[in-house]
Scaffold this active site. Structure first.
Site, PDB file in Angstrom:
ATOM      1  N   LYS A  38      16.663 -23.175 208.422  1.00 59.75           N
ATOM      2  CA  LYS A  38      17.570 -22.036 208.590  1.00 59.75           C
ATOM      3  C   LYS A  38      18.867 -22.526 209.236  1.00 59.75           C
ATOM      4  O   LYS A  38      18.840 -23.187 210.268  1.00 59.75           O
ATOM      5  CB  LYS A  38      16.916 -20.985 209.484  1.00 59.75           C
ATOM      6  N   ASP A  65      21.489 -17.916 207.370  1.00 55.00           N
ATOM      7  CA  ASP A  65      21.289 -16.761 208.266  1.00 55.00           C
ATOM      8  C   ASP A  65      22.631 -16.322 208.848  1.00 55.00           C
ATOM      9  O   ASP A  65      22.924 -16.556 210.012  1.00 55.00           O
ATOM     10  CB  ASP A  65      20.297 -17.180 209.362  1.00 55.00           C
ATOM     11  N   LYS A  67      23.795 -13.036 208.348  1.00 56.96           N
ATOM     12  CA  LYS A  67      23.683 -11.589 208.645  1.00 56.96           C
ATOM     13  C   LYS A  67      24.969 -10.841 208.257  1.00 56.96           C
ATOM     14  O   LYS A  67      25.633 -10.222 209.091  1.00 56.96           O
ATOM     15  CB  LYS A  67      23.382 -11.356 210.133  1.00 56.96           C
ATOM     16  N   ASP A  70      29.489  -5.690 206.245  1.00 50.83           N
ATOM     17  CA  ASP A  70      30.899  -5.367 205.989  1.00 50.83           C
ATOM     18  C   ASP A  70      30.920  -4.303 204.879  1.00 50.83           C
ATOM     19  O   ASP A  70      29.864  -3.773 204.507  1.00 50.83           O
ATOM     20  CB  ASP A  70      31.645  -6.649 205.577  1.00 50.83           C
ATOM     21  N   THR A 124      16.471  -7.781 217.891  1.00 53.02           N
ATOM     22  CA  THR A 124      15.464  -7.684 218.961  1.00 53.02           C
ATOM     23  C   THR A 124      16.104  -7.716 220.343  1.00 53.02           C
ATOM     24  O   THR A 124      15.452  -7.419 221.329  1.00 53.02           O
ATOM     25  CB  THR A 124      14.417  -8.812 218.842  1.00 53.02           C
ATOM     26  N   ARG A 215      12.714 -24.213 218.621  1.00 54.16           N
ATOM     27  CA  ARG A 215      12.492 -25.215 219.667  1.00 54.16           C
ATOM     28  C   ARG A 215      11.111 -25.855 219.698  1.00 54.16           C
ATOM     29  O   ARG A 215      11.018 -27.048 220.032  1.00 54.16           O
ATOM     30  CB  ARG A 215      12.866 -24.603 221.021  1.00 54.16           C
TER      31      ARG A 215
HETATM   32  O1  C5P Z   1      13.665 -21.721 219.232  1.00 53.49           O
HETATM   33  P1  C5P Z   1      13.045 -20.458 218.677  1.00 53.49           P
HETATM   34  O2  C5P Z   1      11.752 -20.701 217.935  1.00 53.49           O
HETATM   35  O3  C5P Z   1      12.918 -19.376 219.724  1.00 53.49           O
HETATM   36  O4  C5P Z   1      14.120 -19.977 217.585  1.00 53.49           O
HETATM   37  C1  C5P Z   1      13.965 -18.789 216.881  1.00 53.49           C
HETATM   38  C2  C5P Z   1      15.055 -18.613 215.875  1.00 53.49           C
HETATM   39  O5  C5P Z   1      14.904 -17.329 215.297  1.00 53.49           O
HETATM   40  C3  C5P Z   1      16.476 -18.682 216.429  1.00 53.49           C
HETATM   41  O6  C5P Z   1      17.333 -19.209 215.408  1.00 53.49           O
HETATM   42  C4  C5P Z   1      16.795 -17.227 216.697  1.00 53.49           C
HETATM   43  O7  C5P Z   1      18.161 -16.953 216.641  1.00 53.49           O
HETATM   44  C5  C5P Z   1      16.068 -16.553 215.528  1.00 53.49           C
HETATM   45  N1  C5P Z   1      15.741 -15.153 215.759  1.00 53.49           N
HETATM   46  C6  C5P Z   1      14.966 -14.717 216.818  1.00 53.49           C
HETATM   47  N2  C5P Z   1      14.715 -13.390 216.970  1.00 53.49           N
HETATM   48  C7  C5P Z   1      15.160 -12.512 216.078  1.00 53.49           C
HETATM   49  C8  C5P Z   1      15.915 -12.922 214.998  1.00 53.49           C
HETATM   50  C9  C5P Z   1      16.189 -14.273 214.855  1.00 53.49           C
HETATM   51  O8  C5P Z   1      14.523 -15.531 217.624  1.00 53.49           O
HETATM   52  N3  C5P Z   1      14.841 -11.248 216.221  1.00 53.49           N
END
Ligand code: C5P
Length: 242
Positions: A38, A65, A67, A70, A124, A215
């Site tokens: 992503k 991604d 989003k 517009d 979220t 991560r």
């Molecule tokens: O590092 P981690 O596993 O927390 O990353 C989650 C990814 O999913 C990040 O790119 C974050 O921006 C994205 N994301 C999220 N929660 C959402 C939508 C997207 O953590 N509701």
């Protein structure tokens, strides 16, 4: 529409990096037959469409991604540009409305590559109080269901949703609607800033098609090994589906 339920590459690794060189260093450690990736606003703004093409040329399917939100014409053109790059998945905000989503769908249908078109419902990061400030007097879960239903009716292939929403959306929107779920952690992983986390297996049991994982893989001592481990866990649990 595709049937992502039978897709063996359910792990989508979030390339949350500031530069192409950092992302490239990780990508060389990952097996593109075990995952997709992503690219979000930070990396895209810094590295641009040329880097998206480079990642695709390395063999990875890319979820762009960005989003989009517009007027319908602008979103349709942006989605068409994403499709022309050859991405696997692209997303828009459902709160842009049904006309905007239908314009995005029409743009995808006119493209030769036809990426999956996914909607974002309620971020979220937004609480009940935040929704009240925006004039939305229902709970976040009710608003998620409202927007996800509108997204389905407007021709979207699915939505991004939190683990807490997955089972509810699956029950209301059926098996073919694609659910893309972040907030995934394996046993022993640091939750970081995620409030509600689920394991990869539990997320799929609740109805997710694709798991966005950042991560736990990108910061692992051995990112390729961690990816292989999660992939084996999923294959062991769901080999009948994969
Ligand atoms: O590092 P981690 O596993 O927390 O990353 C989650 C990814 O999913 C990040 O790119 C974050 O921006 C994205 N994301 C999220 N929660 C959402 C939508 C997207 O953590 N509701």
């Amino acid at each position: 529409m595709t049937t992502p339920k039978f897709d063996p590459k359910r792990i989508v690794i979030a390339l949350d990096f500031a530069s192409a060189s950092e992302a490239r260093a990780l990508l060389t450690l990952l097996n593109p037959s075990l995952c997709r990736v992503k690219i979000g606003k930070e990396l895209f703004t810094s590295a641009g469409p040329a880097f998206v093409k480079e990642v695709i040329a390395m063999g990875f399917d890319v979820f762009l991604d960005l989003k989009f939100h517009d007027i319908p014409n602008t979103v349709a053109k942006a989605v068409a540009a994403a499709a022309a790059l050859g991405v696997w998945m692209v997303n828009v905000h459902a709160s842009g409305g049904s006309e905007m989503m239908r314009a995005a769908r029409t743009a995808i249908e006119s493209s030769s590559s036809k990426p999956l078109l996914i909607a974002v419902t309620v971020l979220t990061s937004l609480s009940q109080t935040d929704l009240m400030e925006l004039g939305i007097a229902i709970t976040p879960a009710q608003q998620v269901l409202r927007l996800a239903t509108l997204a389905q009716q407007s021709g979207m292939d699915g939505v991004v949703c939190s683990a807490a929403e997955t089972a509810m959306l699956r029950a209301h929107l059926g098996d073919a609607f694609c659910l893309v779920t972040p907030g995934i952690r394996t046993e022993g992983d640091d939750a970081n800033d995620q409030k509600r986390i689920v394991t990869p297996v539990d997320a799929i049991l609740a109805g997710s098609h694709y798991l966005v994982i950042g991560r736990p893989i990108t910061k692992a001592a051995d990112p390729g090994g961690k990816l292989a481990l999660i992939s084996e866990q999923l294959h062991g649990s769901f080999s009948n589906l994969c």
